[in-house]
Design an enzyme around this catalytic site. Structure first.
Site, PDB file in Angstrom:
ATOM      1  N   LYS A 135       4.373   0.812   9.384  1.00 22.67           N
ATOM      2  CA  LYS A 135       4.465   2.074   8.642  1.00 22.67           C
ATOM      3  C   LYS A 135       3.822   3.214   9.418  1.00 22.67           C
ATOM      4  O   LYS A 135       4.284   4.346   9.355  1.00 22.67           O
ATOM      5  CB  LYS A 135       3.793   1.917   7.278  1.00 22.67           C
ATOM      6  CG  LYS A 135       4.676   1.202   6.276  1.00 22.67           C
ATOM      7  CD  LYS A 135       4.031   1.165   4.918  1.00 22.67           C
ATOM      8  CE  LYS A 135       3.003   0.065   4.841  1.00 22.67           C
ATOM      9  NZ  LYS A 135       2.425  -0.123   3.524  1.00 22.67           N
ATOM     10  N   ARG A 170       5.514 -13.605   9.522  1.00 24.88           N
ATOM     11  CA  ARG A 170       6.089 -12.263   9.449  1.00 24.88           C
ATOM     12  C   ARG A 170       7.466 -12.265  10.072  1.00 24.88           C
ATOM     13  O   ARG A 170       7.761 -13.063  10.960  1.00 24.88           O
ATOM     14  CB  ARG A 170       5.231 -11.283  10.264  1.00 24.88           C
ATOM     15  CG  ARG A 170       4.069 -10.714   9.530  1.00 24.88           C
ATOM     16  CD  ARG A 170       3.315  -9.789  10.466  1.00 24.88           C
ATOM     17  NE  ARG A 170       3.690  -8.397  10.278  1.00 24.88           N
ATOM     18  CZ  ARG A 170       3.152  -7.617   9.349  1.00 24.88           C
ATOM     19  NH1 ARG A 170       2.239  -8.079   8.521  1.00 24.88           N
ATOM     20  NH2 ARG A 170       3.526  -6.352   9.254  1.00 24.88           N
ATOM     21  N   GLU A 199       0.875  -1.166   0.000  1.00 22.91           N
ATOM     22  CA  GLU A 199       0.000   0.000   0.000  1.00 22.91           C
ATOM     23  C   GLU A 199       0.919   1.224   0.000  1.00 22.91           C
ATOM     24  O   GLU A 199       1.811   1.314   0.850  1.00 22.91           O
ATOM     25  CB  GLU A 199      -0.900  -0.004   1.239  1.00 22.91           C
ATOM     26  CG  GLU A 199      -1.974   1.041   1.128  1.00 22.91           C
ATOM     27  CD  GLU A 199      -2.877   1.110   2.353  1.00 22.91           C
ATOM     28  OE1 GLU A 199      -3.602   2.099   2.474  1.00 22.91           O
ATOM     29  OE2 GLU A 199      -2.855   0.171   3.174  1.00 22.91           O
TER      30      GLU A 199
END
Ligand code: ATP
Ligand code: MG
Length: 543
Positions: A266, A256, A31
Site C-alpha cells: 500500500k 502471502r 488497516e
C-alpha cells in the site's frame, strides 16, 4: 475452496469435531490506510470462504489503531471492494471502538507486574533489545513498582507526557530467543487526530497488543493472517492469556501471494497516487481491486485465480499470465462480441453503389443466442485497422489486406485492395478496394480462399471512441528504485470507432472486440465520449 483441501480447513474441521468450537468466526482486518490490492484478495477469500463452508461468519474489522495514516476514504473503499468481490461481512467493526477495553486490559498487565512504563528513548529501547545471538539488556525502569506504573500510565493517557517521552512495555523476557518477546512496546504517545476518536486518545496501542485483543473481543475463533506474523504468534497468545480475555482465538498463518513484476504494498501504491504517476487508486494499471474492476476484471475471475493459486504455508509468486487467463476464461462467455477499429484506416469500396447500404443481423455471441443480436451496417465507406493493411504482403503469416490481395470482412464480403491515397507526408490515408457481391458472409470460399478475415466498422454509422491500452505498470528492471521502475509507456490512448450497436454502453459493460481483446467501458465514459479500457488482449492474438 469447498472442493479443495488445505491445512487451515483441516484445523477448523478438527476444532469442530472435537467440540472446541461450535461456530466458526473469522475476520478480515485491513488497516484503512490505502485501497485493497490483489494480495488482500487472498486474505479476504480465505477468511470468507472458510467461514462460509462451515456455516460460520466473517467480520470486517478496520484495524485503525494508527491515527496518522488513516482516512475515511479508505474505510469506504475497502467495504465497497469486499462487496464487489462478492462477500458481505456479518459485522463491520472498528478496532478503535475497543480502545477503552484495551486500556483496561493494559491495566490488568500492569497490576500483575507484567507491564511497565519505560522512559528510555526509542533508540535505546531498540539497541538494548540485543540480537539473535545476544540477549537484551533490562531497562532500568523494569522493576518500578506497580503503583508507580499505574500512576505513570494514567498520566500518559491524560496527556501528561510529550510524544516519545515514554512508552508502556510488556514485561516478558529480554533473553527470549524470539525477539518479539523481548519486552515489546504496547502503548505509545501520539498527539494526532484519530479519524473516529478525534482527540480523545493520546496513547495508542501497538499492533501486536491490539490485534489479539480485537480478535478475542469479537470471539474470532480462527485468526488467519499472512506468514510474516508467524514469529508474533507466541506474543499473540501471551497477550490473550495474560490480559485474561475470556475467549481465546487461534492465529494461523498462510503464505502471502505475490505476482511477478507487481509490487503489492500500500505504501508504494499510495506514493504512485500521491506523486500523480497514475490517475488514482482505481487507475486500471494498478494492482488494486478497484483498478482491476475499472479495467474490466470480474470478481469471478479474481476468485477463481486466487483459488487456483492454492493456500499453503509458504509465500508464492505467480505470473500475471495466470491472472490474465482467469480473466479471459470468465469473459469468454460473458462478453458480447462486437467489432471495434482501434487505429482506423479509411477504405472506400469503389464498386459499391454510392448512397446505399445494407445491414447484417448477427448474434452478439455465437454460443449465447440469449445475449441477442444486432444489425451490422455495411456500405461503400468502412474503417479497418491500420495494421491490417500493407502495400506488399510482408510474409506468409500475414493474413490481412495488401495491395492486390483479397480478404474477407467478418459477416460481410471479400474485398480486394486496388489502390491507395497518400497525404503530403507520404502516409497512407485511404485504401481503395472493390468487393465481390457473391461472397456475402463467407459464401465465396468454395471458389477461392481470401488472405485472412479482418474486422471493420462501417464509417457513417460507426461511433467514435477512445481506447485506453495498457502495458505493465512497472519495468522489469529490479535494480532500479521502485519509483524509477514506473513504466511511462504503460498507457497509450487511441481514437477509433465502435459498432453503433454499443453506442449506449454503460460503465463496466464488457466486450470482446473481435481480434483485438476484451474491453470494458470506463467509469468516465459518456454517451458523447465513449471510453473503453483494454482489459486483456486475446490469447491467440493475430498480431
Ligand atoms: P501492505 O503491505 O500492502 O500495506 P498489509 O498487510 O500491511 O498490506 P493490511 O491492511 O494490514 O495490509 O492487510 C490486511 C490483511 O491482508 C492482513 O491480514 C494481511 O496479512 C493480508 N495481506 C496483505 N497482503 C497480502 C498478500 N500479498 N497475500 C496474502 N495476504 C495479504
Ligand atoms: Mg499490515
Amino acid at each position: 475452496m469447498e472442493n479443495q483441501s488445505n491445512f487451515i480447513k483441516t484445523i477448523i474441521e478438527n476444532d469442530l469435531h472435537s467440540g472446541k468450537h461450535t461456530e466458526i468466526v473469522t475476520r478480515f482486518p485491513p488497516e484503512p490506510n490505502g485501497f485493497l490490492h490483489i494480495g488482500h484478495a487472498r486474505a479476504i477469500i480465505t477468511d470468507f470462504e472458510l467461514a462460509k463452508i462451515f456455516g460460520g461468519y466473517t467480520n470486517l474489522r478496520y484495524d485503525d489503531t494508527n491515527p496518522e495514516k488513516e482516512d475515511d476514504v479508505y474505510v469506504r473503499a475497502i467495504a465497497q471492494d469486499i462487496r464487489w468481490l462478492g462477500y458481505e461481512p456479518k459485522n463491520i467493526f472498528f478496532a478503535s471502538d475497543y480502545f477503552d477495553e484495551m486500556y483496561h486490559r493494559a491495566m490488568i498487565l500492569i497490576k500483575k507486574g507484567l507491564a511497565y512504563v519505560d522512559f528510555q528513548s526509542a533508540e535505546i529501547i531498540s539497541s538494548s533489545r540485543g540480537d539473535v545471538t545476544t540477549p537484551g539488556v533490562n531497562s532500568p525502569y523494569r522493576e518500578t513498582t506497580i503503583d508507580e506504573n499505574l500512576a505513570w500510565f494514567e498520566k500518559m493517557k491524560n496527556g501528561g507526557f510529550k510524544e516519545g517521552e515514554c512508552v508502556l512495555r510488556a514485561k516478558i523476557d529480554m533473553a527470549s530467543p524470539n525477539m518479539n518477546m523481548r519486552d515489546p512496546v504496547i502503548y505509545r504517545i501520539v498527539y494526532a487526530e484519530h479519524h473516529r476518536q478525534g482527540k480523545k486518545w493520546v496513547i495508542y496501542p501497538m499492533y501486536d497488543f491490539a490485534h489479539p485483543l480485537e480478535d478475542a473481543i469479537e470471539g474470532v475463533t480462527h485468526s488467519l493472517c499472512s506468514l510474516e506474523f508467524e514469529d508474533h504468534r507466541p506474543l499473540y497468545d501471551w497477550f490473550v492469556k495474560e490480559t485474561e480475555m475470556p475467549k481465546q482465538p487461534r492465529q494461523i498463518e498462510f503464505g502471502r501471494l505475490n505476482i511477478e513484476n507487481t509490487v503489492l504494498s500500500k505504501r508504494f501504491l499510495r506514493a504512485l497516487v500521491e506523486e500523480g504517476k497514475v490517475k488514482g487508486w482505481d487507475d486500471p494499471r494498478m494492482p488494486t481491486l478497484s483498478g482491476m474492476r475499472r479495467r474490466g476484471y470480474t470478481p469471478e475471475a479474481i476468485r477463481s485465480f486466487i483459488l487456483s493459486t492454492g493456500l499453503s504455508k509458504i509465500n508464492s509468486t505467480v505470473g500475471v499470465d495466470m491472472l490474465e487467463s482467469a480473466v479471459r476464461n470468465d469473459l469468454s462467455d460473458k462478453a458480447k462480441r462486437v467489432m471495434a477499429v482501434i487505429d482506423p484506416l479509411k477504405v472506400t469500396i469503389t464498386n459499391y453503389p454510392e448512397g446505399q447500404g445494407e445491414y447484417f443481423e448477427e448474434d452478439f455471441h455465437k454460443d449465447h443466442p440469449e445475449y441477442g443480436s444486432r444489425k451490422i451496417p455495411f456500405s461503400r465507406n468502412i474503417y479497418i485497422e491500420k495494421e491490417d493493411f500493407a502495400l506488399e504482403k510482408p510474409n506468409k503469416k500475414f493474413k490481412r489486406l495488401y495491395l492486390g490481395g483479397e480478404v474477407r470482412l467478418f459477416y460481410a464480403y471479400f474485398i480486394q485492395a486496388i489502390d491507395v491515397k497518400y497525404n503530403d507526408q507520404g502516409d497512407i490515408i485511404e485504401v481503395l478496394a472493390t468487393y465481390d457481391p457473391k461472397t456475402r458472409s463467407g459464401s465465396g470460399f468454395d471458389e477461392r480462399k481470401p488472405n485472412g478475415t479482418i474486422h471493420f466498422v462501417e464509417a457513417t454509422q460507426g461511433v467514435p471512441a477512445q481506447f485506453n491500452i495498457y502495458k505493465p505498470m512497472l519495468n522489469e528492471d529490479e535494480s532500479l528504485d521502485l519509483m524509477d521502475r514506473f513504466n511511462k509507456d504503460s498507457l497509450s490512448i487511441k481514437h477509433g470507432f465502435v459498432e453503433q450497436a454499443i453506442s449506449k454502453t454503460k460503465v463496466q459493460d464488457k466486450y470482446q472486440f473481435m481480434r483485438m481483446g476484451y474491453y470494458a467501458t470506463d467509469d468516465d465514459s459518456t454517451a458523447n465520449h465513449l471510453v473503453f479500457n483494454e482489459t486483456v488482449p486475446l490469447k491467440t492474438s493475430y498480431k
